[in-house]
Design a protein around this motif. Structure first.
Motif, PDB file in Angstrom:
ATOM      1  N   HIS A   1       7.845   0.780  -2.870  1.00  0.00           N
ATOM      2  CA  HIS A   1       9.151   1.428  -2.922  1.00  0.00           C
ATOM      3  C   HIS A   1       9.222   2.307  -4.167  1.00  0.00           C
ATOM      4  N   VAL A  43      -4.475  -0.039   2.643  1.00  0.00           N
ATOM      5  CA  VAL A  43      -3.146   0.571   2.636  1.00  0.00           C
ATOM      6  C   VAL A  43      -2.336  -0.080   1.519  1.00  0.00           C
ATOM      7  N   LYS A 102       4.839   3.237  11.192  1.00  0.00           N
ATOM      8  CA  LYS A 102       4.999   2.055  10.338  1.00  0.00           C
ATOM      9  C   LYS A 102       6.086   1.180  10.940  1.00  0.00           C
ATOM     10  N   GLU A 112       7.460   4.722  -0.512  1.00  0.00           N
ATOM     11  CA  GLU A 112       8.549   4.326   0.396  1.00  0.00           C
ATOM     12  C   GLU A 112       9.896   4.666  -0.228  1.00  0.00           C
ATOM     13  N   ARG A 159      -7.567   5.306   6.380  1.00  0.00           N
ATOM     14  CA  ARG A 159      -6.921   6.447   5.722  1.00  0.00           C
ATOM     15  C   ARG A 159      -7.363   7.760   6.356  1.00  0.00           C
ATOM     16  N   SER A 211       9.994   4.523   9.411  1.00  0.00           N
ATOM     17  CA  SER A 211      10.032   3.329  10.257  1.00  0.00           C
ATOM     18  C   SER A 211      11.212   3.410  11.210  1.00  0.00           C
ATOM     19  N   SER A 263       2.275  -4.358   1.221  1.00  0.00           N
ATOM     20  CA  SER A 263       3.572  -3.710   1.059  1.00  0.00           C
ATOM     21  C   SER A 263       4.242  -4.417  -0.097  1.00  0.00           C
ATOM     22  N   SER A 312       4.053  -4.400   9.058  1.00  0.00           N
ATOM     23  CA  SER A 312       4.379  -5.258   7.923  1.00  0.00           C
ATOM     24  C   SER A 312       4.604  -6.683   8.415  1.00  0.00           C
ATOM     25  N   ILE A 336       1.279   4.926   0.046  1.00  0.00           N
ATOM     26  CA  ILE A 336       2.539   5.359   0.654  1.00  0.00           C
ATOM     27  C   ILE A 336       3.684   5.149  -0.326  1.00  0.00           C
ATOM     28  N   LYS A 383       7.474   7.802   3.001  1.00  0.00           N
ATOM     29  CA  LYS A 383       8.021   7.059   4.130  1.00  0.00           C
ATOM     30  C   LYS A 383       9.528   6.859   3.971  1.00  0.00           C
ATOM     31  N   GLU A 398       1.663   0.221   0.078  1.00  0.00           N
ATOM     32  CA  GLU A 398       3.003   0.796   0.194  1.00  0.00           C
ATOM     33  C   GLU A 398       3.867   0.257  -0.927  1.00  0.00           C
ATOM     34  N   CYS A 435       3.153  -8.801   3.090  1.00  0.00           N
ATOM     35  CA  CYS A 435       4.449  -8.382   2.572  1.00  0.00           C
ATOM     36  C   CYS A 435       5.297  -9.629   2.358  1.00  0.00           C
TER      37      CYS A 435
END
Length: 352
Positions: free
Chosen positions: A237, A233, A132, A27, A6, A113, A214, A157, A25, A55, A235, A184
């Motif tokens: 949505h 990390v 990413k 998304e 980070r 991405s 993710s 991912s 993150i 993102k 991530e 993911c």
């Protein structure tokens, strides 16, 4: 304190001033539905939620797709083909520049991405400095090499890749490149039994790099669990509301839930960073012990010389005298003086 993934990603940004170990993150993907205004609104909402990064996805239809690309889900009533949808999702270079400037000013790391070499170069020209790579691009060797040559931090991912494919992708990046690999599962939304939290530690061990999640569950629980397992990390949505349009809404957390998730992750990090020593904690709570624990009080008048049993006492608060836990040691002892009803017992009241 050693530098974290980070730290490397946020170096030189306003977000670096906030404490934390896990890079969180938000998304957006295509939830803006091609609206530049909505894309900007997401930046503000994700910044208010306290995430580290926003993102997007940079699509250039002619560079990444063909008119024959099938729909994953036929969700759009205004786009005849998937290809038409990608065209509608495109922003110009100037529009992408405006989004990055907005993210920078809002204290967010800007990520998008790329889905083609052309998109990669567009983002590089903007000065995007953390990459990413979506799970479907793991085999895009020219794009991986283009990104590897920057030396910038990279996040990969692993959604639709087996170990061999992931091994090859990770090997494209020099050991000096700061990198993270995310567990993911390509399911929208992802059910709990397919989350694969066990793979976070396996990824970290296999590649000797940061690992994370993710998440497509549409809930905050998987992210909190990943933070407890030390994910570097996370991530997720994001949607403004579950009543919004788009294929990813069901797999997204709302911006209000994102705030709750970020707060939970930071609390978990603090818990993990501060192990508690039991004896010290007990000593620190000495004053509270007096409030919450109980002592031995005479249930009624007890005459000198009485051989004591359990029925002679009541266990009452506050815990300022002989502790209730001492009762088994008191039974069978002889009282050396009279004890009035309600009087607190002490060891000095007992024969040796």
């Amino acid at each position: 304190m050693s530098e974290t993934f980070r730290d490397r990603c946020l170096a030189g940004t306003k977000a670096a001033e906030r404490p934390g170990r896990c890079l969180v993150i938000g998304e957006v993907a295509q939830t803006h539905d091609g609206s530049l205004g909505q894309a900007h609104a997401f930046i503000d909402a994700i910044a208010r939620a306290g995430a580290d990064a926003v993102k997007f996805q940079t699509h250039i239809a002619a560079a990444e797709s063909t008119p024959d690309e099938p729909w994953r889900i036929r969700f759009s009533p205004q786009d005849e083909r998937r290809y038409d949808y990608w065209r509608r999702m495109e922003f110009t270079a100037d529009q992408w520049s405006g989004l990055k400037e907005h993210a920078d000013a809002s204290g967010l790391l800007f990520l998008s991405s790329p889905f083609s070499l052309e998109a990669c170069r567009l983002l590089k020209d903007l000065g995007m400095r953390v990459w990413k790579i979506a799970s479907g691009e793991i085999g895009n060797v020219p794009m991986l090499d283009e990104i590897a040559n920057t030396g910038d931090p990279v996040i990969l991912s692993s959604g639709i890749s087996d170990w061999a494919e992931l091994d090859q992708a990770v090997s494209r990046f020099p050991g000096s490149t700061p990198k993270a690999v995310l567990q993911c599962t390509t399911a929208y939304p992802c059910p709990p039994e397919k989350t694969g939290l066990n793979l976070i530690s396996e990824i970290r061990s296999r590649y000797g790099c940061a690992a994370g999640l993710s998440d497509h569950s549409g809930k905050i629980f998987a992210g909190l669990a990943a933070a407890t397992l030390g994910a570097e990390v996370l991530e997720v949505h994001v949607t403004m509301s579950r009543e919004m349009f788009g294929p990813d809404v069901k797999a997204s957390v709302t911006t209000a839930e994102l705030r709750e998730l970020v707060e939970g992750v930071r609390d978990i990090e603090s818990m993990l960073a501060h192990p508690v020593e039991k004896e010290s904690a007990a000593r620190e709570g000495e004053e509270l012990r007096k409030i919450f624990t109980k002592s031995l009080y005479a249930a009624s008048f007890i005459a000198e010389g009485t051989v004591l049993d359990q029925n002679h006492f009541q266990l009452k608060k506050p815990g300022v005298g002989l502790a209730a836990s001492e009762l088994p040691r008191i039974v069978g002892r002889r009282l050396r003086r009279d004890l009035a009803q309600g009087q607190l017992l002490s060891f000095n009241d007992l024969d040796p």
